[in-house]
Structure formats: structure tokens, C-alpha cells
Design an enzyme around this catalytic site. Sequence first.
Site, PDB file in Angstrom:
ATOM      1  N   ALA A  74       3.757 101.952  14.946  1.00 15.41           N
ATOM      2  CA  ALA A  74       4.204 101.263  16.164  1.00 15.41           C
ATOM      3  C   ALA A  74       5.420 101.896  16.818  1.00 15.41           C
ATOM      4  O   ALA A  74       5.738 101.601  17.970  1.00 15.41           O
ATOM      5  CB  ALA A  74       4.503  99.799  15.841  1.00 15.41           C
ATOM      6  N   ASP A 118       5.242 108.409  18.752  1.00 21.75           N
ATOM      7  CA  ASP A 118       5.160 108.903  20.134  1.00 21.75           C
ATOM      8  C   ASP A 118       3.994 108.304  20.900  1.00 21.75           C
ATOM      9  O   ASP A 118       4.137 107.899  22.050  1.00 21.75           O
ATOM     10  CB  ASP A 118       5.043 110.437  20.147  1.00 21.75           C
ATOM     11  CG  ASP A 118       6.381 111.115  19.865  1.00 21.75           C
ATOM     12  OD1 ASP A 118       7.403 110.413  19.930  1.00 21.75           O
ATOM     13  OD2 ASP A 118       6.384 112.319  19.573  1.00 21.75           O
ATOM     14  N   LEU A 119       2.801 108.279  20.292  1.00 20.60           N
ATOM     15  CA  LEU A 119       1.621 107.761  20.991  1.00 20.60           C
ATOM     16  C   LEU A 119       1.801 106.288  21.335  1.00 20.60           C
ATOM     17  O   LEU A 119       1.458 105.849  22.447  1.00 20.60           O
ATOM     18  CB  LEU A 119       0.373 107.954  20.120  1.00 20.60           C
ATOM     19  CG  LEU A 119      -0.960 107.602  20.781  1.00 20.60           C
ATOM     20  CD1 LEU A 119      -1.254 108.524  21.956  1.00 20.60           C
ATOM     21  CD2 LEU A 119      -2.097 107.674  19.759  1.00 20.60           C
ATOM     22  N   ALA A 120       2.353 105.540  20.395  1.00 18.29           N
ATOM     23  CA  ALA A 120       2.598 104.113  20.643  1.00 18.29           C
ATOM     24  C   ALA A 120       3.589 103.923  21.786  1.00 18.29           C
ATOM     25  O   ALA A 120       3.388 103.088  22.667  1.00 18.29           O
ATOM     26  CB  ALA A 120       3.108 103.447  19.372  1.00 18.29           C
ATOM     27  N   ASP A 153      -8.488 120.869  18.995  1.00 21.92           N
ATOM     28  CA  ASP A 153      -7.681 119.875  19.696  1.00 21.92           C
ATOM     29  C   ASP A 153      -8.386 119.330  20.936  1.00 21.92           C
ATOM     30  O   ASP A 153      -8.263 118.148  21.253  1.00 21.92           O
ATOM     31  CB  ASP A 153      -6.337 120.501  20.101  1.00 21.92           C
ATOM     32  CG  ASP A 153      -5.370 119.478  20.691  1.00 21.92           C
ATOM     33  OD1 ASP A 153      -5.386 118.316  20.237  1.00 21.92           O
ATOM     34  OD2 ASP A 153      -4.609 119.840  21.601  1.00 21.92           O
ATOM     35  N   HIS A 158     -12.956 116.234  23.328  1.00 16.90           N
ATOM     36  CA  HIS A 158     -12.940 115.830  24.737  1.00 16.90           C
ATOM     37  C   HIS A 158     -14.034 116.515  25.556  1.00 16.90           C
ATOM     38  O   HIS A 158     -14.842 115.865  26.216  1.00 16.90           O
ATOM     39  CB  HIS A 158     -11.592 116.161  25.387  1.00 16.90           C
ATOM     40  CG  HIS A 158     -10.404 115.593  24.667  1.00 16.90           C
ATOM     41  ND1 HIS A 158     -10.461 114.423  23.969  1.00 16.90           N
ATOM     42  CD2 HIS A 158      -9.122 116.045  24.557  1.00 16.90           C
ATOM     43  CE1 HIS A 158      -9.261 114.172  23.452  1.00 16.90           C
ATOM     44  NE2 HIS A 158      -8.442 115.141  23.784  1.00 16.90           N
TER      45      HIS A 158
END
Length: 791
Positions: free
Chosen positions: A34, A37-39, A263, A268
Site C-alpha cells: 500500500a 510506487d504503484l499504489a 516488460d 501489453h
Amino acid sequence: KMLGRVLCTVLFVGALPSLAELSQGHISVVLLGATGDLAKKYLWQGLFQLYIDQVSSGHSFTFHGAALTALEPGQRLMFDVLKKLACPPDEPPNRCAVLKDQFLKLSQYHQLKTAENYTALNREIQTLLRQEGLQEAGRIFYFSVPPFAYTEIARHINSSCRPPAGAWLRVVLEKPFGHDLQSAQQLAAELMSFFREEEMYRVDHYLGKQAVAHILPFRDQNRQFLDPIWNRHHVERVEIVLKETVDAKGRTSFYEQYGVIRDVLQNHLTEALMFLTMELPANVSRAEEVLQCKLQAFQTLQRLEKSSAVLGQYQAYASQVQEELQKPQGYVSTTPTFAGVLIHSDSLRWEGVPFLLASGKALDERVGYVRVLFKNRAYCTQSEALRDARHSQCAAKQIIFYIGHGALSTPAVLVSRNLFKPVMPKGSWREAATRSELRLFGQALSDYYVYTPVKEREAYSVLISNIYHGRKDFFITTENLLASWAFWTPLLDSISHQPPRLYPGGVENQHLLDFEMVSGAVAFTVAEAAELPNPGKQMPSDYKTIQSTFRQSPLVSAWAEDLISQLASDIEQAASRAVAQRGQFHLALSGGSSPVVLFQRLARHHYAFPWKHTHVWLVDERCVPLTDVESNFFSLHKHLLQSVRVPFFNIHPMPVHLNRRLCVEEDRGTELYAKEIAALVANASFDLVLLGMGTDGHTASLFPQSDSGLEGAQTVVLTESPVKPHQRMSFSLALINRARQVFVLVLGKGKHDITSLVSRVGTQPRKWPISGISPSSGQLVWYVDYEALLG
């Protein structure tokens, strides 16, 4: 008390129409990692957006932030992030303030480190529900943590933090999902021991990008226009591109392990590729049908070769790795930060259409798009200056799913006006006013129908909403994941030590990373200045003389690429001479990895080769079906025969598969092949036999101490290999030595020891079968590259 306060507040702001709706139950959202960085960047904002959107849905919520950090500092870090959350621009300020205040009150921090911590969290959720008299609808666990932590967390959740029967569990997993096929299979197996497939939501945030998410609906809603043209007869090529201006600074520990293909391309861009190439299911909203169509599309993709990709690395990357990972001075990384990959499908719809995937860091612009370029068969008599470009059939025809950034700076769907006016859902997409000064892919923006989202949404907000709604079609299933890794792993293995092209970064790259398609492969369009890795070391080109004979036979030696070029030219000359003198050319080719580059060279550069008068034979074959990737014939067909015009009856595979079984002596496959040779090849004397040499001195499939093929008059024999597949069929030494010419190709540093040894030994075929090659009335020529010859 806390939930009661929330319900009163929600009623006050008019979000809940009636209390009856509260019966849908309570949802606990646990965000692991939590404070990461992504959070900070996306996940908390996405969860707040979920709360804003669903506060009137009849569900109540609590949000549990969790990390390894101790309670007090973790709580401080998390709430510093929560205080900065923003409402959407269209949200009234008063309502926004109330909702944000309530979201903070519904959010708690937990240190989740031990089994006891998870048990305590479960107890806390149950106590809260009991006190408020609420039924539990379900729990969401979002894993924003490194994959090495997945298994331990999964074990804790499964043993002590599952919701009770009747409530659902949704576990959200962030990439990377493995490093290659084997590691992905291992991770998948570990997770499947704790969670059911329907409980796992693997995130590829590109599936939340509005332009990417609309590819399938667009195809579905425009079937009437696309059905006639969405195929190889009308599509010239497809480009799937993600360019970034940022570099990998600060992320080199991750990037050194993964690189740009793992990556970006493996996930993606591959997902976008699937949406384009898959057959449309009857119902594009049914996750099961979409998955099956994607898996079928994976099966049609041709295997990627080393020549399917071009690789680059921005120049500052190596020094960043040295600094961040404490690598020694002079450390050399082969991790690509740029890749361009050419993909082909064997499906009837897409056969022959090139799909170009490209991505990289430190490039000239930040942009992402999927571009379908259609063939243009029109000739327009009117001059370009006088005709209406928007409706001219001579203008380019394309459909572009514009992912974002770049010149448009917004997601968009663009369709050339000379194609068709698309059907777009009015509630979510609107036709945009075109800006006349902008040009995109060689055309004025006014030449397109341009559609942009009515409401632009961040990808993670879209995905978190889909997790809440249980929309599995926006996520990666285990089967989907493993199919993707099975496709990409062979390429990743083949390029693992390939040095990438260095590029300066940004606008200075100029044409350095431009690449082109050449006969099923890709290559950079601009030649790179060669740099010797160790200028002080004596290189083969520095030697005044290199011996011109090897084992008393002519020797041709050069760098591998030049050697293959010379060998291909020599084979063509031999073919032309044979056809001129005898009307046909009988060519026998060995299997293995070394001849593959030769086959590709012959297919792509030798258009004067007399294939029409050439008979192609196999020197040896593995005892597997001819459609098996291990088959020598399969490799020969893939890299050469399907690209040249050899008459069907002039191709002679070895009969290893008879009566539904492989290389059984009673089936007399060796006799059949020997009779075919005797019937078609005068005196069983081939015009040219191409051989290789193994590290143990074997040639064809004649191995040291073999019981057959090394002695005697039998021409075709069954042999045993020390490596799988063990059973082989092979020409014998007796048959090989009848040839007019025998060429032996030896490549690579791994062959240096055996090359040195064979140069000194006499004729001892039982120890070194290659030493028994000595054409009785023909010529033997050795083609050995510098690495094999000099080490």
C-alpha cells in the site's frame, strides 16, 4: 460505528436512493504494498474512483492498506498518499469533499508480515461485519508486491483470511508473471494450489487503456464494414507500438532481469495483437469465448527466430546499471531497451501479413498506437492538388487505435474517411472536432473520422472497476499467460547473449533504430559501424596467411556471415553447372542448427538458383513425424522449401513415419529410400552432399562406435544418437563418399576443440565418423568459420 457514520453521510449527499439496497453486502478491499510506487501513483486513486462510482450501488466498503512496514510509520506513509487523492473534474466540490473524507475514514493500515497478522485482519473484518449486522459480499486482495512474495501471501490468505462460504474472493496479481515459460508454469502451479482460476485476476494495465479495450467492441460493432476487408487480401501490414522518452534509471534492478521484450512486448503489445488477429466470438462480452478465440490465435503464430527481432540499448544504460547495481567498471549488459519484432500468422485470414511490434525507452517521443494499414489498389487520374483528399481512393487507408500521448495527447479511434464511417457507442465515444494543422501518419487529421472518449479514464480505474464487477475478460487467465510465454520464450532464449545496437537516446537516434522487413526477417536499415571489442587482441583478419587446406582438402574460412554467403554462392554455382551438363541437380542436405542460416540465405538472396531442376534429399532425419519441430525436414521446409519453387515431386523426405509408427525395421524405410535414390540418382552419386560436424566428431547421423553406416555397402541405415530423439535414419559413409562434391560446414566457438582434434587425426571413422569422409571420385571442401578454426 464507522460504517453507520458512512451510511448517514452517503444518504445526506443523495448517493443512496433507499436503505433497501444495502442488502447487497459488504466488500473488504486489501491493498498489499500500500505504500509502494504503484499504489501511490495509481492504485489508491483507482480505489477512490471505485468508491465514488459505487457508493450508491448498495455495497458498503472498507479499504485496508497493508505492507511490511510497522504500524505507525506505515500508517503515516499511507495517509500522506490518501490526503492527495483527487476527485474527477465533473464531481461537485461539496460532494467530493464528503466522499474523500469518508474514504479516509473507511481506510486503515495494517502490518501484514506473519500468519498471525493475517489471522488478526480476518478477525477484524468479521468483528466489524458482526457489529454492523452486515452480510459479507466478498474480499479483494490486490498484490502490489514483487512476484517472489506471491506464494507466501497466497498461503496466508488461503489458510486464514478467506471470506466465508457464500462470499467471493478476488485476488489481483501484477506482472511480471514469470521470466519465461518454465518460471511462469511454476508460479502458476503454486498459485493454483491456493486459488481457483476464477478467483485470480492478472492485471495487464493496457487492457484498461480505452483505445485497446475498444478494439474488440469496434470489430464487433463494425462487422458489416470489416468482414470483407479484415484479412490478408486487403491488409498490407499492422503496427503495434509503444514508445517512451524516459529511460530505465532507478529501475535497472528490474530491467536487467527483464528487458523491453518481457516488460512490454510479451504482455501489453501481445494482448493488442490477439485482439486484432483472433476470430470474433459470437459474443465479445463472454470472457470464456474471448479466451478460446485468443488461444486459437496463439496457435496460428509462426515460431519466432533470432532473425525475427532487432535489438537496441541506449548508451547510458550500462553506466546506470554499474552505478545502481554496483557492477564493476567495464561491465557489459546485453539487456535490450529497444526491440522491433516481426510476427506472422499461419491463419487463413492473416497468412503473409506482417505484424510489427516495437517498443523502447529513451526514444524521440512518448506515444502508443495500433495501426492497421490497408492495401491501396487505386490509381487516380486527377492531380493530387485538385482532388478531394478526404474521399480519394488514392489516399492511405488506415484504422488507428491511438492509445495516448503523442500529437493527440488523448485516446482516440481514427478511421480514414475513404474507408467507412464507423459505428461507435454514443454513450462512451464521441466524434471529435478535427484540428486542421495536425497530421498523423502522413495524413491531415481532417482525412480521418476521429473519435475520443466522452469521459477519459485512467487505466487502473477501469481495471479496478472491472475487478469489482467480476469482468474476467479484461484480465489474463493462466492459459492465456502460458500461451504467450510459450510463444516468446524461444526468441528470448535465442537472443539472450546477442549484443544490442547502441543508440544515443532521444532525437539524436535519427535513423539508427529504423528497421525493415526482408524475406520474413527484420534488419536495421542503417549499417552500424563495426567496433572490435578488444582492439589490442590479434583478430583473424590480422593474420598474414591462414592455411588453405584442412585434412588435405580445400578449406574456405571467414567470419560466419561471409562464410555462409560464400557457401551459398558455391552451392548455386554447383547447381547451375550440374543442370547445364546433366539437366538436373541432386542436393542432399543435413539437419541440425548450423545449416539454418544457409537455408535462409539461399531462400532470400539466390533468385537465379535453378530450383525447378533441383531434387532435394535429406542426409539424415530424426525418427519423429515430419510435422514435429524436431524434424530435420520440418526445419528445411520452414527455412527454405516454402520460400522457393521446388517441384513437389522433386522433394524427397526420409520415410521415417510408416504404418503409423516411427523407424521400425520391418517397415523397411531405409530400403525404400535406398531404392528411390537408386531409381533417380545416377550411380547413387549425388551432385552435392552438405554435412556438418558435431562436437563428438559425428556427421550426418553417424555417431562414434555406431553399429551401422560406418562400414559396409548399405546406403541408408538406422542409427542411434546419444541424445534425444535417439533413433535416426541416415546416409552411410559408403553413400556419402560416392558424391561428386561434399561440403562440410562447421560454425561457432563450440566446435573449436573438435576442429583442432580432427585436423590432426587420421582416418578413424569408428572414433570420429567425420574422418571417414573421403569421396572416392569427388571433391571434399571444408567451410569453417574463424571461431571454430581459431577459437
